[in-house]
Design an enzyme around this catalytic site. Structure first.
Site, short mmCIF file in Angstrom:
data_model
loop_
_atom_site.label_atom_id
_atom_site.label_comp_id
_atom_site.label_asym_id
_atom_site.label_seq_id
_atom_site.Cartn_x
_atom_site.Cartn_y
_atom_site.Cartn_z
N ASP A 1 0.83 -1.19 0.00
CA ASP A 1 0.00 0.00 0.00
C ASP A 1 0.88 1.26 0.00
OD1 ASP A 1 -2.66 1.31 0.29
OD2 ASP A 1 -1.78 2.01 2.16
N LYS B 1 1.47 4.29 -3.00
CA LYS B 1 1.39 5.73 -2.73
C LYS B 1 2.67 6.44 -3.15
CE LYS B 1 -1.81 5.08 1.14
NZ LYS B 1 -1.98 5.12 2.62
#
Length: 817
Positions: free
Chosen positions: A677, A681
């Protein structure tokens, strides 16, 4: 005196006729003249009866009996019993006459224009007679006037032309000799030989104008079923409103381009005699309506209305041999005139290389064939190309005399259409600057009318049409925010947010006027159909609404596969879903290019840092000429909570369990601990900073131990994780011994990106980070010695929804610009 005309919808039923009589009563002292259409739908039915008779279908007789029964029932409801018999006898006699004519058509299988005019005349003759008798029954001194006695025409059956000299004389003589209220048949006249003629569809308005002109009336009132001339067709533009005043010329232009409230012919006698025309509503008689006259201020509106015509074809005649050749236009339009084809719009380049013109679609092949025959020599010698035809088009026109005093009107029109992705095929504007017309695709007509209406009449207010997919925590929070801020947005930002489509993984629901925000999800669940992503996208695109925004509050990669199609359909996208921007770099670029190409927005501020202003800040720095030197960031609220809570002596597996219990982690905490994750980003931030990186270019430290990976339940994972507590405690103790704290950090520097678990000292901005906060340090050429710090909650449904909401409002403000 005044002339009042009542249309078919105003007298469709006996109760409506009673209402009309009540409307008329206050006028009686002024001795008005009244003109009536046939009862609602009767003219069309008479044509249908004659068509059936012509085709030899005996069923027309049953429909004729039903029509007779309708008129007899009107007599029984409107007139007292003691007076009914003679009137019923007259109505029956008239229907016997109609029956004989239709029977003749049935027998000989022939219906000439003369015969059709006679058949159509029965509608007005019956309605005006019955209404006159109903007025008499109420004590009004009324007299039925068959307009054939005074309206003289030529014998061009179906669209007879008025002999105004004779007609005016006959009307004036008739009114000079009479004292009773005249109840007049609209639509019909008589030829020099006394044969019945009609003066064109909607000819009752024309009849009223003829009488008004002949009698030098003070006013002409057209009573219909709308509140006057509207700014646009209210069936297509929900926010259309009544224009109180407009000039004859403005009304003429609007009626030419499809505004059917009044027809051009109606205005000619009134214009010549400068008689004001009032458009009023039978069903709302106290409403002032619209007045059409010689002068008008119309609230100083730049334009008075937007009108349209559909089912249009655009034909282009072009070729090098046309340049400078005298007589080409005469031959072209002369050919069309011989074929009785009306040209609606003409556009010609100054080079004379091409001429394009718009006609009704049903005349397309006829026009093409005739032109190519006329110019066969030029086509054969390659001096002219074959006629090019574009079909399935429409015309949208803005009309208003004030355009000539307001520079930039055309710019506003084309800017509004362009922002909504509406392509213009041709443009025309007269030298009078009374109207600007554009040919567009038929499928875009409703959208064009709405965006133009917003641009010219509601320029202080924009409606955003939202299509929301994903009704989990973020979606629910977003709907709640929209509802809470609805009134304030309307007042302060001039934005109205309508959720017109909503879906989750099981159901989807659409409502073009917008769902109630407080029960949108419940409505979807109760009334929605089974969710099918392709069908959802197809419906959204086919609705073709202006200012449409697709909001993806899912984490689905399948949804992102539709992004390019959505953007290419001129629909903006707002999403916290990272899958699209963290996939292949080519896809990331394709989406950004599609948005730029179509003039829509693709906003994803919440891809990184939830509601924190990270991506927009980075973008603003770059477009203003700054350059990114490095990015350091803690981008996982989950991992920051874990490592902020993890102290020497704690068991790492217990801290992760606690985070899961509090809802900070994914259902399987490995989805957080593996660092992917965070990788998505920082990949997005790297790309926004100008690097062409793929996911495999990022070095990611996976915090999930080797033996904890692979297929296993969450409980099994925690059991195995516990065996690694010593390893993590050693890391914590080592950091503590240096008075440092553990942080899971992403670092972009010198073109490379790395994600790792490290420790920071008390001087580092990450040291004081706590809870589930995110922090981003932007070191740029401008912010070099002291990096820009962006810090705050980096996870949570409400802050993410707030970021999504901010992006939606940003698009609304862009649309307003």
């Amino acid at each position: 005196m005044k002339v009042l005309k009542f249309g078919g919808s105003s007298v469709a039923k006996p109760e409506r006729i009673r209402s009309v009589i009540e409307i008329v009563k206050p006028y009686l002292q002024e001795k008005p003249a009244l003109v009536f259409s046939a009862f609602g739908g009767v003219t069309d039915l008479l044509i249908a009866l004659s068509t059936a008779a012509l085709a030899g279908k005996s069923e027309y007789k049953d429909e004729l009996k039903a029509l007779e029964a309708r008129h007899l029932e009107a007599v029984r409801e409107l007139i007292g019993v003691q007076k009914q018999s003679s009137i019923i006898a007259q109505v029956k006699y008239t229907f016997n006459e109609l029956e004989d004519v239709l029977h003749g058509v049935f027998l000989v299988k022939e219906r000439t224009p003369r015969t059709l005019d006679y058949i159509m005349s029965f509608g007005e003759r019956l309605s005006a007679y019955i209404i006159a008798e109903a007025m008499k029954d109420q004590g009004i001194a009324a007299e039925f006037l068959d307009a054939r006695q005074v309206v003289r025409t030529d014998n061009n059956f179906g669209y007879a032309r008025i002999d105004f000299e004779k007609t005016n004389t006959l009307i004036q003589q008739h009114f000079a000799n009479g004292t009773q209220l005249q109840v007049i048949t609209g639509f019909i006249g008589s030829s020099p030989s006394g044969e019945t003629t009609t003066i064109g569809r909607c000819g009752s308005d024309y009849t009223a104008a003829i009488f008004a002109g002949a009698l030098k009336a003070s006013d002409l009132e057209i009573w219909t079923d709308v509140d006057g001339m509207m700014t646009a067709d209210p069936r297509k533009v929900k926010k259309a409103f009544t224009v109180k005043e407009m000039t004859y010329e403005e009304a003429m232009e609007l009626s030419h381009f499809g505004a059917k409230v009044i027809f051009p012919a109606t205005m000619q006698p009134a214009m010549i005699n400068r008689i004001p025309i009032w458009i009023k509503n039978t069903f709302n008689p106290t409403f002032e309506g619209t007045v059409i006259s010689e002068k008008s201020n119309g609230r100083n509106l730049i334009i008075k209305g937007i009108s349209s015509m559909d089912k249009i074809s655009l034909l282009s005649v072009q070729g090098s041999g046309l340049m400078g050749v005298v007589g080409v236009s005469m031959r072209l339009f002369g050919t069309l005139a011989k074929e009785n084809i009306s040209v609606i719009l003409i556009s010609q380049a100054s080079s004379e290389h091409s001429i394009c013109f718009a006609i009704e679609s049903n005349k397309t092949q006829q026009a093409k064939t005739a032109i190519e025959k006329e110019f066969q020599y030029e086509i054969r010698s390659k001096e002219m190309d074959a006629v090019k035809v574009e079909e399935s088009l429409a015309i949208v026109a803005i009309v208003g005399e004030n355009m000539k005093h307001n520079p930039g009107t055309s710019g506003r029109m084309f800017n509004a259409l362009g922002k909504s992705g509406i392509n213009i095929n041709a443009i025309a504007q007269g030298s009078s600057e009374l109207n600007i017309s554009a040919v567009i695709h038929q499928q875009d007509i409703a959208k064009a009318l709405n965006v133009l209406h917003e641009a010219f009449f509601l320029s202080d207010r924009k409606v955003l049409n939202i299509f929301l997919v994903g009704t989990g925590l973020i979606g629910k929070s977003l709907l709640a925010m929209m509802q809470k801020q609805f009134t304030q947005l309307a007042k302060q930002n001039q934005l109205e947010i309508h959720v017109v489509g909503i879906a989750n993984s099981k159901k989807m629901f659409f409502h073009e006027d917008g769902l109630k925000l407080n029960d949108a999800i419940a409505t979807m669940l109760d009334e929605g159909e089974e969710m099918n992503l392709n069908n959802f996208m197809g419906t959204m695109i086919s609705m073709n609404l202006s200012n449409s925004i697709f909001v993806d509050c899912t984490s689905s990669e399948e949804v992102t596969e539709h992004y390019e199609t959505i953007l290419s359909s001129n629909i903006s996208i707002v999403t916290p879903n990272k899958k699209a921007n963290s996939g292949a770099y080519q896809k990331y670029q394709t989406l950004k290019q599609a948005a730029q190409r179509r003039g829509v927005k693709f906003l994803y501020e919440t891809n990184v840092g939830a509601g924190l202003p990270v991506i927009n800040t980075l973008h603003d720095l770059l477009v203003s000429g700054d350059a990114v030197l490095s990015i350091e960031a803690v981008l996982s609220g989950t991992l920051n909570y874990i490592f902020s809570s993890f102290k020497p002596g704690d068991k790492f597996s217990d801290v992760v369990k606690e985070a899961k219990a509090k809802g900070y982690t994914e259902p399987d905490p490995r989805d957080d601990l593996n660092g992917m994750d965070v990788a998505r980003k920082i990949l997005i931030l790297s790309r926004e900073a100008g690097l062409t990186l793929e996911m495999n270019d990022i070095l990611v430290e996976n915090l999930v131990p080797e033996d904890c990976r692979g297929e296993m339940s969450v409980d099994q994972f925690f059991e195995k994780l516990a065996t690694h507590n010593n390893y993590f405690e050693q890391l914590a103790q080592a950091a503590a011994s240096r008075n440092e704290k553990l942080r899971y950090m992403a670092v972009l520097k010198d073109g490379t990106t790395r994600i790792k678990l490290g420790s920071v000292n008390t001087q580092h901005p990450f040291y004081s980070l706590s809870g589930s906060d995110n922090i981003i340090l932007l070191t740029t050429e401008r912010y070099n010695e002291r990096p820009m710090v962006i810090r705050g909650p980096g996870a949570g449904a409400e802050v993410t929804a707030a970021g999504v909401f901010a992006d939606i409002i940003r698009i609304g403000n862009y649309s307003n610009s």
